[in-house]
Design a protein around this motif. Structure first.
Motif, PDB file in Angstrom:
ATOM      1  N   ASP A  50     -40.612  -3.114 -37.821  1.00 47.86           N
ATOM      2  CA  ASP A  50     -39.693  -4.213 -38.136  1.00 47.86           C
ATOM      3  C   ASP A  50     -40.371  -5.572 -38.211  1.00 47.86           C
ATOM      4  OD1 ASP A  50     -37.709  -2.265 -38.086  1.00 47.86           O
ATOM      5  OD2 ASP A  50     -37.284  -2.615 -35.971  1.00 47.86           O
ATOM      6  N   GLY A  69     -36.320   1.075 -41.864  1.00 43.09           N
ATOM      7  CA  GLY A  69     -35.297   0.224 -42.476  1.00 43.09           C
ATOM      8  C   GLY A  69     -36.007  -1.026 -42.932  1.00 43.09           C
ATOM      9  N   HIS A  70     -36.206  -1.178 -44.220  1.00 40.93           N
ATOM     10  CA  HIS A  70     -36.965  -2.312 -44.758  1.00 40.93           C
ATOM     11  C   HIS A  70     -35.998  -3.254 -45.477  1.00 40.93           C
ATOM     12  CE1 HIS A  70     -40.899   0.260 -44.736  1.00 40.93           C
ATOM     13  NE2 HIS A  70     -40.387   0.064 -43.542  1.00 40.93           N
ATOM     14  N   ALA A 116     -32.502  -2.231 -38.493  1.00 38.36           N
ATOM     15  CA  ALA A 116     -31.964  -2.131 -39.855  1.00 38.36           C
ATOM     16  C   ALA A 116     -31.466  -0.714 -40.155  1.00 38.36           C
ATOM     17  CB  ALA A 116     -33.034  -2.534 -40.866  1.00 38.36           C
ATOM     18  N   ARG A 158     -32.738  -5.045 -30.755  1.00 43.02           N
ATOM     19  CA  ARG A 158     -34.179  -4.875 -30.497  1.00 43.02           C
ATOM     20  C   ARG A 158     -34.548  -5.617 -29.223  1.00 43.02           C
ATOM     21  NH1 ARG A 158     -35.255  -6.653 -36.593  1.00 43.02           N
ATOM     22  NH2 ARG A 158     -34.918  -4.676 -37.665  1.00 43.02           N
TER      23      ARG A 158
HETATM   24 MG    MG Z   1     -37.358  -2.002 -40.099  1.00 45.23          MG
END
Ligand code: MG
Ligand code: GDP
Ligand code: IMO
Length: 423
Positions: A13, A40-41, A299, A305
């Motif tokens: 991330d 998850g971008h 994401a 987080r």
């Molecule tokens: Mg990510």
């Protein structure tokens, strides 16, 4: 032409999606080499936000080819949803999205096995995204996996049945409560496979060799981060693939002597989602501020987080393992308003001050030693040039460059494509 790499240097991330999208205008081909929909971008441009899981982050550029390499594991169900989202935005993906025949497939039962394995671990769970990553890579290395190329064979469903039946027995072995309706999951899987088959399956290593010979520029997009690497991460709290530079060689068929630039990307602080050691983790107001201002939620899973100060011991380790040639620092804007910034430069470990990552970095063994730097108050998000950035920000960047011995060529001051400053 050499193949360049973009690698996350922390626990994922870092902002890989945003930077790949920014760099894509310089490349003909963007190729993902490992991981799967655990990633998850996030990309932001033109007031819109997109999250990609398996599809490379160059897909929004008109002419760029996007390749899902052999090292990636694909869940057709999630892939189909990603394609549907692209369709909504009128992206003509069929002409520019290629898939390696050697990429492995995540079956519905891989996801169930992931859930069963995590449930059986209780408090010791990895904190997996439960996308079936571990079980799929286990089948790959155990030589039982089903690959994309198998979908072109008439008997792929027989192979599927044999493996899924075996998985069902394994799920029972775990003896935990995992509820599922396999018939429904299989129907969804088969529908998604039909969609996947509309795409171009290729022998991707041959494709890349040819592209290299023709002088095409190629960027390999990493997923996760170096501290989640199966060998060099905080094992067992890692993912199941090689997230470091070597993963691009095995995950695309690129020879080590063909690697060009290795871009290393890191946040100006540190985050981690899921379980596992995190020496500089904060449980106070500062950590809470980083999470809130940085909008630090996964994401893929939406989980908050964990946040903490930058850990230079861990970052140096990642720079070394990957042979990083240029650094990219993300989310500097999130640190605006902190009077003082701390950077971890060593650990107190078993009564000794050490500057390397020891075998066991559990909190009870490791206490971070911090250096303090002056913070800055200005909001960075509207700044576009280095000359506008506050002195204290530039001092922070220069301090890190000196410590890491690698230039920081790009700083990011917001999630949008445009909030990117070249140094
Ligand atoms: Mg990510
Ligand atoms: P990836 O997995 O490495 O692609 O990163 P993620 O997309 O999971 O997480 C990065 C998050 O930070 C996303 O929400 C991005 O939109 C956001 N982001 C990226 N760069 C910046 C930045 O410089 N500043 C801020 N405030 N947010 C950023
Ligand atoms: P991107 O590409 C952050 C973490 C999970 C868990 C561990 C194992 O967006 O940076 P897995 O699903 O692989 O079995 O999970 O790894 N993890 C990530 N954390 N970013 C990611 O990807 C991650 N992919 C996996 O939270 O701790």
């Amino acid at each position: 032409m050499a193949v360049d790499l973009l690698l996350g240097l922390q626990w994922g991330d870092e902002g890989k999606g945003k930077i790949v999208d920014v760099l894509t205008s310089d490349y003909d081909i963007i190729a993902r080499f490992q991981g799967g929909p655990n990633a998850g971008h996030t990309l932001e441009f033109d007031g819109q936000k997109h999250v990609l899981h398996t599809i490379p982050s160059g897909i929004f550029h008109e002419k760029t080819i996007n390749l899902v390499g052999n090292g990636v594991v694909i869940d057709p169900v999630i892939f189909k949803k990603e394609l549907e989202n692209l369709q909504k935005h009128n992206i003509d993906y069929k002409s520019k999205l290629f898939i390696s025949r050697k990429a492995h497939l995540i079956l519905p039962t891989h996801r169930l096995l992931d859930a069963a394995s995590e449930a059986s671990k209780g408090k010791a769970k990895i904190g997996s995204t439960l996308k079936g990553i571990g079980p799929t890579y286990m089948d790959k290395t155990g030589r039982n996996g089903i690959r994309v190329g198998d979908l072109e064979l008439e008997n792929w469903k027989d192979k599927y049945r044999a493996l899924a039946d075996k998985h069902e027995k394994m799920i029972q072995f775990y003896n935990v409560n995992v509820q599922y309706n396999l018939a429904e999951l299989e129907q969804e899987f088969c529908d998604a496979v039909d969609t996947l088959k509309e795409l171009q399956f290729i022998d991707s290593e041959a494709f890349l060799h040819r592209a290299q010979k023709e002088g095409k520029t190629i960027l390999a997009e990493g997923a996760q981060g170096s501290l989640l690497d199966i060998d060099f991460g905080t094992y067992p709290f890692v993912t199941s693939s090689t997230t470091t530079a070597a993963g691009a060689c095995t995950g695309l068929g690129v020879a080590p002597n063909q690697i060009g630039e290795a871009y290393g990307i890191f946040k100006a602080y540190t985050t981690r989602v899921g379980s596992g050691p995190f020496p500089t983790e904060l449980f106070d107001e500062d950590g809470e501020t980083m999470g809130r201002v940085g909008n630090e939620f996964g994401a893929t899973t939406g989980r908050p987080r964990r946040c903490g100060w930058l850990d230079l011991v861990a970052l140096k380790y990642a720079v070394q393992i990957n042979g990083i040639t240029q650094l990219i620092m993300m989310k500097g804007d999130v640190l605006s308003g902190f009077e003082k910034l701390k950077v971890c430069t060593a650990y107190n470990y078993q009564g000794e001050k050490i500057k390397h990552l020891p075998y066991n970095i559990e909190a009870k063994n490791v206490t971070p030693v911090y250096t303090e730097l002056k913070g800055w108050a200005a909001d960075l998000t509207g700044m576009t040039k280095t000359s506008e950035l506050p002195k204290e920000f530039n001092d922070y960047v220069e301090y890190l460059e000196k410590e890491l011995q690698v230039p920081i060529k790009v700083v990011s001051v917001g999630p949008d494509r445009k909030q990117t400053i070249l140094r």
